[in-house]
Design an enzyme around this catalytic site. Structure first.
Site: not given
Length: 291
Positions: A94, A169, A237
């Site tokens: 990701s 995502k 993140k």
């Protein structure tokens, strides 16, 4: 089929194991003690990422962050240095959608295809081979990769071109992060109001507020079991990717930014390696601490 797999962490290990169990020859980089069982099952440990790329037809990456993917692909003895025409890279990490497009262009210049295929479902989904996989790239490359992806996941969608899987995502992580924060607020409210959070959660599971996050993460909050399925540090993140992309688009995502700041506080308070359901601990601190 000869498959390369780089990134044998909490998610990567069970994903790689499913591929071995399906009969593929897996060439592995970064084999450490926790992943030695993959070698025992037939995986082949390689000296570095270049060695993996030289022998594999398809190379799968499952790495923590954008700089990790860039280093594995393009550093000395990286994947790119071992590629030959016609090979396929599938990045299941990701990472930044913008960087993904740049990486794909560099791999494409070598005569190879590139898919971004980030996943949702956490460690539980990785172990059960029930991951949701969001893919960006060319249709032909997707069809080539689909049988492998089906070994690791259940819901597999070609979202669009390169980078669109990563965009999907990021959208997923916005929804998950904000919902975890909402469940945390709701259960903290119930507790401070004198109700039993476990019974409140059970009641809510029968109504319109029911969700997979209330079911799974709500239970973790009630029981205070925060062993990581997905670490707060990694979710932070992902929300940082969302906030940075929103800034580039001149887009306001106020609740995403607020939840990112709560995760910053969680990391600062030492909870970065706990499951993201531990965000309730940060909410408790803001309310004066546990009682």
């Amino acid at each position: 089929m000869n498959i390369g797999f780089i990134g044998l962490g909490v998610m990567g290990r069970p994903m790689a194991e499913h591929l071995i169990d399906a009969g593929h020859t897996l060439h592995l980089s970064r084999v450490r003690e926790a992943s030695q069982h993959l070698v025992a099952k037939g995986g082949i440990a390689a000296a570095n990422a270049r060695a993996v790329a030289e022998v594999a037809d398809i190379v799968i990456l499952m790495l923590p962050d954008t700089p990790d993917v860039e280093a594995v692909l393009f550093s000395e003895n990286g994947v790119a240095s071992g590629l030959s025409t016609g090979k396929l890279i599938i990045d299941m990490s990701s990472i930044s959608p913008v960087a993904t497009k740049a990486f794909a262009a560099r791999i494409g210049a070598l005569g190879c295809d590139y898919l971004d295929a980030p996943v949702s479902g956490g460690e539980v989904g990785a172990k059960a081979a029930s991951l949701t996989i969001m893919v960006g790239g060319k249709q032909e490359a997707f069809e080539r990769a689909r049988p492998l992806l089906a070994t690791m996941g259940k819901t597999i969608t070609l979202v669009g071109g390169v980078g669109d899987g990563q965009t999907a995502k990021v959208a997923n992580q916005i929804i998950v992060g904000l919902t975890i924060e909402a469940v945390g607020e709701a259960l903290l409210f119930a507790k401070r109001a004198g109700a039993d959070p476990a019974r409140v959660r059970a009641a809510l599971m029968g109504g319109f507020a029911a969700s997979r996050i209330l079911e799974v993460h709500g239970e973790r909050m009630v029981n205070e079991t925060f062993e990581p399925g997905f670490r707060i540090r990694l979710h932070r993140k992902d929300l940082t990717l969302a906030v940075d992309a929103a800034r580039a688009l001149d887009l306001s995502l106020p609740n995403t930014a607020a939840t990112q700041q709560l995760m910053n506080a969680a990391v600062a308070n030492g909870d970065g390696e706990r499951d993201h359901s531990a965000l309730i601990r940060t909410l408790e601190l803001l309310a004066g601490g546990p009682r």
